[in-house]
Design an enzyme around this catalytic site. Structure first.
Site, PDB file in Angstrom:
ATOM      1  N   HIS A   3      37.720  33.479  48.828  1.00 16.47           N
ATOM      2  CA  HIS A   3      36.592  32.590  49.126  1.00 16.47           C
ATOM      3  C   HIS A   3      36.650  31.303  48.312  1.00 16.47           C
ATOM      4  O   HIS A   3      37.101  31.281  47.174  1.00 16.47           O
ATOM      5  CB  HIS A   3      35.248  33.305  48.951  1.00 16.47           C
ATOM      6  CG  HIS A   3      34.850  33.592  47.536  1.00 16.47           C
ATOM      7  ND1 HIS A   3      34.932  34.853  46.990  1.00 16.47           N
ATOM      8  CD2 HIS A   3      34.340  32.799  46.571  1.00 16.47           C
ATOM      9  CE1 HIS A   3      34.490  34.810  45.745  1.00 16.47           C
ATOM     10  NE2 HIS A   3      34.130  33.568  45.458  1.00 16.47           N
TER      11      HIS A   3
ATOM     12  N   ASP B  38      38.974  37.493  46.961  1.00 14.74           N
ATOM     13  CA  ASP B  38      39.026  37.737  48.408  1.00 14.74           C
ATOM     14  C   ASP B  38      39.308  36.462  49.192  1.00 14.74           C
ATOM     15  O   ASP B  38      39.185  36.438  50.415  1.00 14.74           O
ATOM     16  CB  ASP B  38      37.722  38.379  48.893  1.00 14.74           C
ATOM     17  CG  ASP B  38      36.488  37.537  48.589  1.00 14.74           C
ATOM     18  OD1 ASP B  38      36.648  36.402  48.082  1.00 14.74           O
ATOM     19  OD2 ASP B  38      35.361  38.005  48.841  1.00 14.74           O
TER      20      ASP B  38
ATOM     21  N   GLU C   2      31.733  32.946  51.154  1.00 14.87           N
ATOM     22  CA  GLU C   2      32.273  34.299  51.236  1.00 14.87           C
ATOM     23  C   GLU C   2      33.022  34.507  52.548  1.00 14.87           C
ATOM     24  O   GLU C   2      32.891  33.706  53.485  1.00 14.87           O
ATOM     25  CB  GLU C   2      31.124  35.315  51.129  1.00 14.87           C
ATOM     26  CG  GLU C   2      30.256  35.154  49.881  1.00 14.87           C
ATOM     27  CD  GLU C   2      30.875  35.780  48.642  1.00 14.87           C
ATOM     28  OE1 GLU C   2      32.112  35.973  48.608  1.00 14.87           O
ATOM     29  OE2 GLU C   2      30.123  36.068  47.708  1.00 14.87           O
TER      30      GLU C   2
ATOM     31  N   ASP D 245      28.376  24.518  43.203  1.00 13.05           N
ATOM     32  CA  ASP D 245      27.377  25.553  43.463  1.00 13.05           C
ATOM     33  C   ASP D 245      26.443  25.771  42.283  1.00 13.05           C
ATOM     34  O   ASP D 245      26.650  25.229  41.198  1.00 13.05           O
ATOM     35  CB  ASP D 245      28.063  26.868  43.858  1.00 13.05           C
ATOM     36  CG  ASP D 245      29.351  27.107  43.067  1.00 13.05           C
ATOM     37  OD1 ASP D 245      29.397  26.764  41.880  1.00 13.05           O
ATOM     38  OD2 ASP D 245      30.305  27.652  43.656  1.00 13.05           O
TER      39      ASP D 245
END
Length: 260
Positions: free
Chosen positions: A143, A141, A148, A72
């Site tokens: 991801h 979380d 996400e 990314d």
């Protein structure tokens, strides 16, 4: 899915580095084709990169025939910015090994056409023969990359809006100011990662424990994008004891026993 559990982050990081080095050397022994390596940023892989650098400097490993693709990059952040992922990779890996610059691929968060840049990135991965091993981390979380919660498990490289939680966690790299964190990032998709021949995920510390438990023991769901690794034929999660802290006792025992 396999889970490798080590007592601490240091031991887990060394295990990951040695596994990557073994994979690079194994392919080099059977073919002249380059080893295609997917890479991640953030604090989690730094010690793994340090061990890979040590191996290179000790003459134990070469990156001359390695091609890399990063997961990314932030949108709109100058390449020379110290928190760009271009800068991160140079600082923690590329400037210290013998990888040819032409073999390094990173997304351009300042491209005039971001959609076209994402499509070209996917095409470049295919042209390279596909990724042999994708190294990644996981968010608190659950991801994977910047995919996400509620991202499609069939997603490919694209522009993502970052959640408040992700912005808050990443603000530690931007002087603690959430307003300085770019609100968008370009990210490989879940399907991009899972298309790799092997996926290796690192997770350290108690803050990652819930995500690891959900990804390993919970359902395969787009709410926890790492859970998609359950469907991969060669997926491994490497954790320290703290990150394994929410696993059921029998799950913990199972993975410790099968490694023996």
């Amino acid at each position: 899915m396999n889970v490798i559990i080590r007592d601490n982050q240091h031991e887990a990081s060394l295990w990951a580095a040695r596994h990557i080095a073994d994979a690079i050397r194994a392919k080099a022994a059977r073919t002249a084709e380059p080893f295609v390596l997917g890479l991640a940023t953030g604090s989690t892989p730094i010690e793994t990169y340090a061990e890979l650098i040590r191996m290179y400097k000790a003459g134990e490993l070469s990156f001359r025939n390695v091609v890399t693709f990063n997961m990314d990059e932030y949108v709109g952040l100058p390449v020379e910015h110290p928190e760009s992922y271009h800068s991160f990779m140079d600082k923690y890996l590329f400037n210290h090994i013998d990888i040819p610059r032409k073999n390094i691929h990173l997304l351009d968060g300042n491209a005039p056409d971001l959609k076209a840049e994402c499509e070209a990135y996917e095409a470049a991965i295919v042209a390279a023969g596909g990724i042999d091993l994708f190294l990644g981390g996981v968010g608190e979380d659950g991801h994977l990359a910047f995919n996400e919660p509620f991202s499609s498990l069939k997603s490919r490289t694209r522009v993502m809006d970052l959640t408040y939680d992700t912005l808050l966690v990443n603000s530690r790299f931007f002087e603690g100011d959430i307003n300085k964190v770019p609100k968008q990032a370009m990210s490989v998709g879940v399907a991009t990662v899972l298309s790799a021949a092997e996926v290796l995920i690192l997770a350290f510390g108690h803050k990652k424990a819930r995500a690891i438990a959900q990804a390993v023991e919970g359902p395969l769901t787009h709410v926890v994008t790492l859970s998609a690794l359950q469907d991969h034929p060669c997926g491994t999660i490497v954790v320290d004891d703290l990150a394994a802290g929410e696993l059921k006792v029998n799950t913990y025992r199972y993975f410790k026993q099968i490694e023996k």
